[in-house]
Design a protein around this motif. Structure first.
Motif, mmCIF file in Angstrom:
data_model
loop_
_atom_site.group_PDB
_atom_site.id
_atom_site.type_symbol
_atom_site.label_atom_id
_atom_site.label_comp_id
_atom_site.label_asym_id
_atom_site.label_seq_id
_atom_site.Cartn_x
_atom_site.Cartn_y
_atom_site.Cartn_z
ATOM 1 N N LEU A 130 54.028 123.194 81.912
ATOM 2 C CA LEU A 130 55.085 124.203 81.963
ATOM 3 C C LEU A 130 56.148 123.827 82.998
ATOM 4 C CD1 LEU A 130 56.240 126.965 81.188
ATOM 5 C CD2 LEU A 130 54.647 128.010 82.814
ATOM 6 N N ILE A 131 55.722 123.397 84.175
ATOM 7 C CA ILE A 131 56.679 123.029 85.220
ATOM 8 C C ILE A 131 57.442 121.760 84.832
ATOM 9 C CG2 ILE A 131 56.873 122.259 87.617
ATOM 10 C CD1 ILE A 131 54.671 124.205 88.322
ATOM 11 N N ALA A 132 56.793 120.863 84.105
ATOM 12 C CA ALA A 132 57.487 119.654 83.644
ATOM 13 C C ALA A 132 58.646 120.012 82.721
ATOM 14 C CB ALA A 132 56.502 118.727 82.944
ATOM 15 N N GLN A 133 58.436 121.021 81.851
ATOM 16 C CA GLN A 133 59.529 121.460 80.976
ATOM 17 C C GLN A 133 60.664 122.082 81.799
ATOM 18 O OE1 GLN A 133 58.259 123.833 77.579
ATOM 19 N NE2 GLN A 133 56.218 122.906 77.678
ATOM 20 N N ALA A 134 60.283 122.891 82.817
ATOM 21 C CA ALA A 134 61.316 123.485 83.678
ATOM 22 C C ALA A 134 62.060 122.404 84.447
ATOM 23 C CB ALA A 134 60.673 124.483 84.636
ATOM 24 N N ASP A 135 61.356 121.344 84.815
ATOM 25 C CA ASP A 135 61.987 120.252 85.550
ATOM 26 C C ASP A 135 63.018 119.537 84.684
ATOM 27 O OD1 ASP A 135 62.268 118.669 87.881
ATOM 28 O OD2 ASP A 135 61.065 117.095 86.964
ATOM 29 N N GLN A 136 62.742 119.385 83.400
ATOM 30 C CA GLN A 136 63.720 118.779 82.491
ATOM 31 C C GLN A 136 64.968 119.648 82.376
ATOM 32 O OE1 GLN A 136 63.790 115.796 80.883
ATOM 33 N NE2 GLN A 136 61.962 115.266 82.062
ATOM 34 N N ALA A 137 64.754 120.982 82.330
ATOM 35 C CA ALA A 137 65.907 121.884 82.275
ATOM 36 C C ALA A 137 66.702 121.828 83.580
ATOM 37 C CB ALA A 137 65.427 123.309 82.007
ATOM 38 N N LEU A 138 66.008 121.681 84.705
ATOM 39 C CA LEU A 138 66.691 121.562 85.990
ATOM 40 C C LEU A 138 67.524 120.290 86.036
ATOM 41 C CD1 LEU A 138 67.172 122.438 88.938
ATOM 42 C CD2 LEU A 138 65.042 121.253 89.534
ATOM 43 N N TYR A 139 66.987 119.211 85.502
ATOM 44 C CA TYR A 139 67.726 117.944 85.441
ATOM 45 C C TYR A 139 69.030 118.133 84.664
ATOM 46 C CZ TYR A 139 68.647 113.015 84.371
ATOM 47 O OH TYR A 139 69.227 111.772 84.243
ATOM 48 N N THR A 140 68.969 118.899 83.570
ATOM 49 C CA THR A 140 70.161 119.175 82.777
ATOM 50 C C THR A 140 71.181 119.990 83.582
ATOM 51 O OG1 THR A 140 68.822 119.185 80.760
ATOM 52 C CG2 THR A 140 71.000 120.208 80.634
ATOM 53 N N ALA A 141 70.674 120.991 84.326
ATOM 54 C CA ALA A 141 71.572 121.828 85.131
ATOM 55 C C ALA A 141 72.263 121.005 86.216
ATOM 56 C CB ALA A 141 70.781 122.969 85.759
ATOM 57 N N LYS A 142 71.567 120.078 86.817
ATOM 58 C CA LYS A 142 72.152 119.241 87.854
ATOM 59 C C LYS A 142 73.259 118.368 87.289
ATOM 60 C CE LYS A 142 69.911 119.889 91.830
ATOM 61 N NZ LYS A 142 70.606 120.184 93.097
ATOM 62 N N HIS A 143 72.991 117.791 86.163
ATOM 63 C CA HIS A 143 73.972 116.866 85.573
ATOM 64 C C HIS A 143 75.108 117.602 84.880
ATOM 65 C CE1 HIS A 143 72.205 112.818 86.206
ATOM 66 N NE2 HIS A 143 71.114 113.536 86.408
ATOM 67 N N ALA A 144 74.956 118.898 84.680
ATOM 68 C CA ALA A 144 76.044 119.681 84.085
ATOM 69 C C ALA A 144 77.023 120.190 85.146
ATOM 70 C CB ALA A 144 75.471 120.855 83.308
ATOM 71 N N GLY A 145 76.766 119.882 86.415
ATOM 72 C CA GLY A 145 77.701 120.275 87.466
ATOM 73 C C GLY A 145 77.123 121.104 88.582
ATOM 74 N N ARG A 146 75.815 121.338 88.574
ATOM 75 C CA ARG A 146 75.113 122.130 89.603
ATOM 76 C C ARG A 146 75.550 123.608 89.572
ATOM 77 N NH1 ARG A 146 76.273 117.286 92.465
ATOM 78 N NH2 ARG A 146 74.390 116.112 93.014
ATOM 79 N N ASN A 147 74.894 124.405 90.394
ATOM 80 C CA ASN A 147 75.177 125.829 90.523
ATOM 81 C C ASN A 147 75.178 126.528 89.173
ATOM 82 O OD1 ASN A 147 75.715 128.260 91.760
ATOM 83 N ND2 ASN A 147 77.928 127.942 91.837
ATOM 84 N N ARG A 148 74.119 126.294 88.427
ATOM 85 C CA ARG A 148 73.995 126.916 87.106
ATOM 86 C C ARG A 148 72.526 126.984 86.705
ATOM 87 N NH1 ARG A 148 78.093 124.475 84.192
ATOM 88 N NH2 ARG A 148 78.949 124.017 86.242
ATOM 89 N N THR A 149 72.273 127.790 85.685
ATOM 90 C CA THR A 149 70.928 127.956 85.136
ATOM 91 C C THR A 149 70.882 127.335 83.751
ATOM 92 O OG1 THR A 149 70.603 130.029 86.347
ATOM 93 C CG2 THR A 149 69.171 129.647 84.456
ATOM 94 N N ARG A 150 69.860 126.551 83.509
ATOM 95 C CA ARG A 150 69.648 125.961 82.197
ATOM 96 C C ARG A 150 68.218 126.230 81.769
ATOM 97 N NH1 ARG A 150 74.253 125.935 81.570
ATOM 98 N NH2 ARG A 150 75.685 124.236 81.078
ATOM 99 N N VAL A 151 68.036 126.392 80.465
ATOM 100 C CA VAL A 151 66.692 126.640 79.926
ATOM 101 C C VAL A 151 66.239 125.435 79.124
ATOM 102 C CG1 VAL A 151 67.031 129.126 79.856
ATOM 103 C CG2 VAL A 151 67.609 127.760 77.863
ATOM 104 N N ALA A 152 64.942 125.333 78.951
ATOM 105 C CA ALA A 152 64.378 124.178 78.250
ATOM 106 C C ALA A 152 64.761 124.185 76.784
ATOM 107 C CB ALA A 152 62.862 124.163 78.405
ATOM 108 N N ASP A 153 64.904 125.369 76.192
ATOM 109 C CA ASP A 153 65.287 125.474 74.793
ATOM 110 C C ASP A 153 66.780 125.752 74.729
ATOM 111 O OD1 ASP A 153 64.025 127.431 71.952
ATOM 112 O OD2 ASP A 153 65.621 125.925 72.099
#
Length: 404
Positions: free
Chosen positions: A364-387
């Protein structure tokens, strides 16, 4: 072999000194203060001194055991009641304790100096001791849930009270002209023996109470991050695994999100580690404030935090995560103050949720970590979900209001 009261008083005096040393030694080894320990040690020394004064009866002037011994015993037992209340973080009624002890002391002095009456003096003394011991027993009974150590201390104090009630009854029914205190009398020896046994129970119970409190501190240290007060990674994983097992049985969702502080290394490098610690505490305090009482929030490592939300679907978890992201940039009363040089702090959050079939918290945390990676590369200061199909962008604050 017959043991007289004088020998038992010597045992009481020695035991009181030993237990005082034990309690003081435990206090010296503690890294944080534990209230009540010094008072308990002082009470034991006073009770031991009282026993020594009574042991000298017949070899010293009558006022030594009658006034010094009895006063020391009353002050000692009063001090033990105050120690127990301090230990259990209850207010100590100093005025009431002082008034009760003072009145008893005056009454005892009066029965020696004004209207000499050994029987009345003995009855006042043992009656006062019974009341004080019962007070201490009541304090232990209402302060916290019953445990072995607490029960043992209560048995000791309650036994003290009962022994003194019994002594009060036997003193009131003494035949005319009989000596009130005869250290060679089997009845007095039985009374002294009961006090010795109850005193051992009481002190061993109190020492066990101290060790129980120390064990609670150790568990607390193991469960929480010492800097932020959030759950430690190990404690969070342990509880999260239980939540996942329950979710599998009930067929419910479990969600998680990872929180990463944006440009945390730059904060440390530019403003120092003290500023970095303040930012960590700032984010942790907001995380604990935003989450529900059933959710778990812990420090994952470094500048990352993780939240586990049982019985929560993806969009609800994303709404809560977005609420946290917005709150981090806003001051909250009672939250740690950030250094003036830091105008704002932001976080990026990755959210994931799984149905009841999730195998492990790590997945579960690995999936959240992938979503966090997306949020970082999208410009930071944002929320992203795995789906991304369900929530392609930051979750709106309207969702937060509609779901909370």
């Amino acid at each position: 072999m017959t043991i007289d009261g004088r020998s038992l008083l010597a045992v009481v005096a020695a035991l009181c000194v030993v237990f005082s040393i034990v309690v003081l030694a435990l206090e010296r080894r503690l890294r944080q203060p534990m209230p009540g320990l010094r008072l308990w040690a002082i009470s034991n020394l006073l009770l031991g001194g009282a026993a020594a004064a009574h042991m000298l009866q017949g070899h010293v002037p009558v006022w030594v055991p009658a006034i010094v011994g009895n006063w020391a015993m009353l002050i000692g037992r009063t001090t033990s009641v105050a120690a127990l209340r301090q230990f259990d973080h209850q207010p100590v009624p100093r005025a009431l304790l002082a008034a009760a002890c003072g009145l008893l002391m005056l009454a005892i002095a009066g029965t020696l100096l004004v209207w000499p009456d050994p029987r009345l003096r003995a009855m006042i003394m043992v009656g006062g001791m019974a009341v004080l011991a019962a007070w201490g027993t009541h304090t232990l009974a209402v302060s916290a849930p019953l445990s072995v150590s607490r029960a043992l201390t209560m048995v000791g104090l309650g036994g003290w009270a009962l022994a003194n009630v019994w002594r009060l009854w036997t003193t009131a029914h003494l035949p005319p002209g009989a000596p009130v205190i005869d250290l060679h009398d089997p009845t007095v020896a039985a009374y002294m023996g009961a006090l010795v046994i109850m005193d051992v129970f009481c002190n061993i119970g109190f020492v066990l109470l101290i060790t129980d409190r120390m064990y609670e501190w150790v568990l607390q240290l193991a469960r929480t991050d010492h800097l932020t007060g959030a759950l430690s990674r190990g404690a969070l994983y342990t509880q999260a695994r239980r939540d996942l097992q329950l979710a599998r049985r009930q067929g419910t969702h479990t969600a998680a999100f990872l929180v990463d502080i944006d440009r945390f290394k730059t904060i440390n490098d530019s403003h120092g580690h003290a500023a970095g610690d303040a930012v960590l505490c700032h984010v942790a305090s907001h995380g604990q404030a935003v989450l529900r009482c059933t959710d778990l929030f812990g420090r994952y490592g470094g500048d990352e935090f993780v939240a586990i939300l049982p019985e929560t679907d993806l969009l609800t978890a994303a709404a809560i995560a977005e609420r946290l992201r917005v709150a981090v940039g806003e001051p909250v009363p009672g939250a740690p103050r950030l250094p003036c040089a830091l105008q704002e702090v932001s976080v990026s959050i990755g959210v994931a949720a799984v149905a009841a079939g999730c195998d492990s918290i790590e997945d579960l945390i690995a999936q959240a970590d992938q979503a966090l990676y997306t949020a970082k590369h999208a410009g930071r200061n944002r929320t992203r979900v795995a789906d991304e199909a369900q929530a392609p962008d930051n979750v709106s604050l309207q969702m937060i209001q509609s779901r909370h």
